[in-house]
Design a protein around this motif. Structure first.
Motif, short mmCIF file in Angstrom:
data_model
loop_
_atom_site.label_atom_id
_atom_site.label_comp_id
_atom_site.label_asym_id
_atom_site.label_seq_id
_atom_site.Cartn_x
_atom_site.Cartn_y
_atom_site.Cartn_z
N ARG A 22 0.84 -1.21 0.00
CA ARG A 22 0.00 0.00 0.00
C ARG A 22 0.87 1.26 0.00
O ARG A 22 0.64 2.20 -0.77
CB ARG A 22 -0.91 -0.04 1.22
N SER A 23 1.89 1.26 0.85
CA SER A 23 2.80 2.40 0.90
C SER A 23 3.67 2.48 -0.35
O SER A 23 4.01 3.58 -0.82
CB SER A 23 3.67 2.34 2.16
N TYR A 24 4.03 1.33 -0.90
CA TYR A 24 4.82 1.29 -2.13
C TYR A 24 4.09 2.05 -3.25
O TYR A 24 4.68 2.89 -3.93
CB TYR A 24 5.03 -0.16 -2.51
N ALA A 25 2.81 1.78 -3.39
CA ALA A 25 2.03 2.47 -4.41
C ALA A 25 1.90 3.95 -4.09
O ALA A 25 2.01 4.81 -4.98
CB ALA A 25 0.65 1.82 -4.53
N ASN A 26 1.67 4.28 -2.83
CA ASN A 26 1.49 5.68 -2.45
C ASN A 26 2.78 6.48 -2.63
O ASN A 26 2.73 7.66 -3.02
CB ASN A 26 1.01 5.77 -1.00
N ILE A 27 3.92 5.87 -2.35
CA ILE A 27 5.18 6.59 -2.54
C ILE A 27 5.44 6.86 -4.01
O ILE A 27 5.92 7.94 -4.38
CB ILE A 27 6.35 5.83 -1.88
N GLU A 39 5.84 10.91 -8.35
CA GLU A 39 5.41 11.30 -9.69
C GLU A 39 4.82 12.70 -9.72
O GLU A 39 4.72 13.31 -10.78
CB GLU A 39 4.45 10.25 -10.25
N ARG A 40 4.48 13.24 -8.54
CA ARG A 40 4.02 14.64 -8.48
C ARG A 40 5.14 15.58 -8.90
O ARG A 40 4.94 16.45 -9.74
CB ARG A 40 3.56 14.94 -7.05
N PHE A 41 6.34 15.41 -8.35
CA PHE A 41 7.42 16.33 -8.72
C PHE A 41 8.05 15.95 -10.06
O PHE A 41 8.54 16.81 -10.79
CB PHE A 41 8.48 16.46 -7.62
N ILE A 42 8.01 14.67 -10.42
CA ILE A 42 8.57 14.26 -11.70
C ILE A 42 7.79 14.89 -12.85
O ILE A 42 8.38 15.45 -13.79
CB ILE A 42 8.60 12.73 -11.83
N PHE A 99 -2.49 5.41 -8.91
CA PHE A 99 -2.13 5.07 -7.53
C PHE A 99 -3.14 5.62 -6.53
O PHE A 99 -3.33 5.01 -5.46
CB PHE A 99 -0.71 5.53 -7.23
N ARG A 100 -3.80 6.73 -6.84
CA ARG A 100 -4.90 7.18 -5.98
C ARG A 100 -6.05 6.18 -6.02
O ARG A 100 -6.68 5.89 -5.01
CB ARG A 100 -5.39 8.57 -6.42
N ARG A 101 -6.31 5.64 -7.19
CA ARG A 101 -7.37 4.64 -7.35
C ARG A 101 -7.02 3.37 -6.57
O ARG A 101 -7.88 2.77 -5.92
CB ARG A 101 -7.53 4.32 -8.84
N ILE A 102 -5.76 2.98 -6.62
CA ILE A 102 -5.33 1.79 -5.89
C ILE A 102 -5.47 1.99 -4.40
O ILE A 102 -5.93 1.09 -3.67
CB ILE A 102 -3.87 1.46 -6.27
N GLU A 103 -5.08 3.16 -3.90
CA GLU A 103 -5.23 3.44 -2.47
C GLU A 103 -6.69 3.34 -2.05
O GLU A 103 -7.01 2.77 -1.00
CB GLU A 103 -4.67 4.83 -2.16
N TYR A 120 -4.72 3.10 8.76
CA TYR A 120 -3.52 3.33 7.94
C TYR A 120 -3.31 4.83 7.75
O TYR A 120 -4.27 5.59 7.57
CB TYR A 120 -3.67 2.64 6.59
N SER A 121 -2.06 5.24 7.72
CA SER A 121 -1.72 6.65 7.51
C SER A 121 -0.56 6.77 6.55
O SER A 121 0.48 6.11 6.73
CB SER A 121 -1.36 7.31 8.84
N PHE A 122 -0.73 7.58 5.51
CA PHE A 122 0.39 7.90 4.63
C PHE A 122 0.92 9.26 5.06
O PHE A 122 0.22 10.27 4.97
CB PHE A 122 -0.05 7.91 3.16
N VAL A 123 2.14 9.29 5.56
CA VAL A 123 2.66 10.44 6.29
C VAL A 123 3.01 11.64 5.41
O VAL A 123 2.57 12.76 5.68
CB VAL A 123 3.89 10.02 7.13
N PRO A 124 3.82 11.49 4.35
CA PRO A 124 4.24 12.68 3.60
C PRO A 124 3.11 13.29 2.79
O PRO A 124 2.23 12.59 2.29
CB PRO A 124 5.35 12.14 2.69
N GLU A 125 3.16 14.61 2.64
CA GLU A 125 2.17 15.33 1.84
C GLU A 125 2.79 15.60 0.47
O GLU A 125 3.83 16.26 0.38
CB GLU A 125 1.79 16.64 2.54
N PRO A 126 2.20 15.09 -0.62
CA PRO A 126 2.87 15.16 -1.93
C PRO A 126 3.27 16.56 -2.38
O PRO A 126 4.37 16.74 -2.91
CB PRO A 126 1.82 14.54 -2.87
N ASN A 127 2.41 17.54 -2.21
CA ASN A 127 2.77 18.89 -2.67
C ASN A 127 3.91 19.48 -1.87
O ASN A 127 4.77 20.19 -2.42
CB ASN A 127 1.55 19.81 -2.62
#
Length: 307
Positions: A68-73, A78-81, A117-121, A132-139
């Motif tokens: 789950r975290s693998y997909a979210n990371i 990909e946000r900055f890429i 990956f949002r769909r997968i989450e 579950y918590s995904f810690v980093p904020e993408p922006n």
């Protein structure tokens, strides 16, 4: 001749992009669900098989938490890429139109991957317990990364894209015991990322040719800072994922077992996102750009992370 060769490489990426292009719902998900009776990440990435005190079902659950975290990371990076590739494409606006098309397609595919990956989450979240918590904020992460030099950001991007390819080829594709939908997600992701890795290298080498020795030396420092920031994200997410797993596993763990789970998840994340990327093609490309002293600085910075 060199320019013609590079144009041909950009053109080939465009051709492959058209051939590999997929639709998330029609080609990947296809009305299916994740199979929670199977692992998501293979042992070669999750390292759950090293936690020998976990039962088979507990190892499977931990592979799903990590997956789950693998997909979210990947959605996060990909946000900055996507943003950086769009920025870099500006230099081709009035130049090589095949290069421009390749980079525009690259950024479009990265935006699609974020959506996937949002769909997968969303789908995984519906099948796993709350908490579950995904810690980093993408922006916020993207803002920090994009504040660095283009050379450093392209270096980090090339690093990421190359280990994506290695993870699929060497681990995910070879494991027949993973959720079928999970494998298909990363099959389609790998196919498009295969073109992105080529473009990353082309643009990184092109950017490197512009730099003075002093500018390159500073860019190396920034790349080291970015890898350190990645490690900080991994430490925070590993702690969150350990807390979540220990809470939902359904039994109490001794202090020693809990400590091993925490250490095992962090070691797995460092392997996935740092150690596995240092090897192979990335080191070859980087080694042609930097001098011995810069290589030693990078090695010293990585030493505490390496197994």
């Amino acid at each position: 001749m060199l320019m013609q060769t590079e144009t041909a490489r950009y053109a080939k990426c465009v051709e492959n992009s058209k051939r590999m292009r997929f639709d998330i719902e029609r080609d990947v998900i296809r009305g299916r669900h994740f199979d929670f009776t199977k692992k998501f990440l293979p042992d070669g990435l999750s390292k759950v098989d090293r936690l020998v005190f976990l039962s088979a079902s507990e190892q499977r659950l931990l592979s799903q938490v990590q997956g789950r975290s693998y997909a979210n990371i990947f959605g996060l990076v990909e946000r900055f890429i996507a943003a950086k590739v769009l920025e870099v494409s500006r230099e081709h606006w009035l130049g090589d139109q095949k290069a421009l098309e390749a980079l525009v397609r690259f950024s479009d595919e990265e935006i699609k991957h974020q959506e996937m990956f949002r769909r997968i989450e969303e789908m995984i979240g519906a099948g796993m317990p709350a908490g579950y918590s995904f810690v980093p904020e993408p922006n916020a992460v993207a803002s920090v990364v994009l504040s660095k030099s283009t050379w450093a950001v392209l270096g980090l991007t090339c690093f990421i894209e190359l280990f994506v390819l290695a993870h699929y080829r060497e681990s995910i594709d070879r494991d027949d015991n993973l959720s079928e939908l999970w494998k298909d997600v990363f099959l389609h992701h790998w196919r498009e990322e295969s073109q992105h890795a080529i473009l990353d290298e082309l643009e990184w080498v092109r950017e490197d040719a512009k730099l003075t020795p002093a500018e390159r030396d500073q860019a190396v420092n920034e790349l080291i800072e970015l890898v350190g920031a990645v490690d900080g994200i991994l430490q925070a997410q590993a702690e969150a994922d350990a807390d979540y797993f220990l809470k939902i596993a359904g039994r109490p763990f001794s202090f020693g077992e809990a400590t091993e789970v925490r250490a095992g998840i962090l070691a797995a994340y460092r392997w996935q996102y740092i150690v596995s990327g240092v090897q192979g093609r990335f080191s070859d490309v980087l080694g042609r750009m930097i001098d011995a002293a810069q290589g030693e600085r990078i090695g010293a910075a990585l030493a505490p992370i390496m197994p």
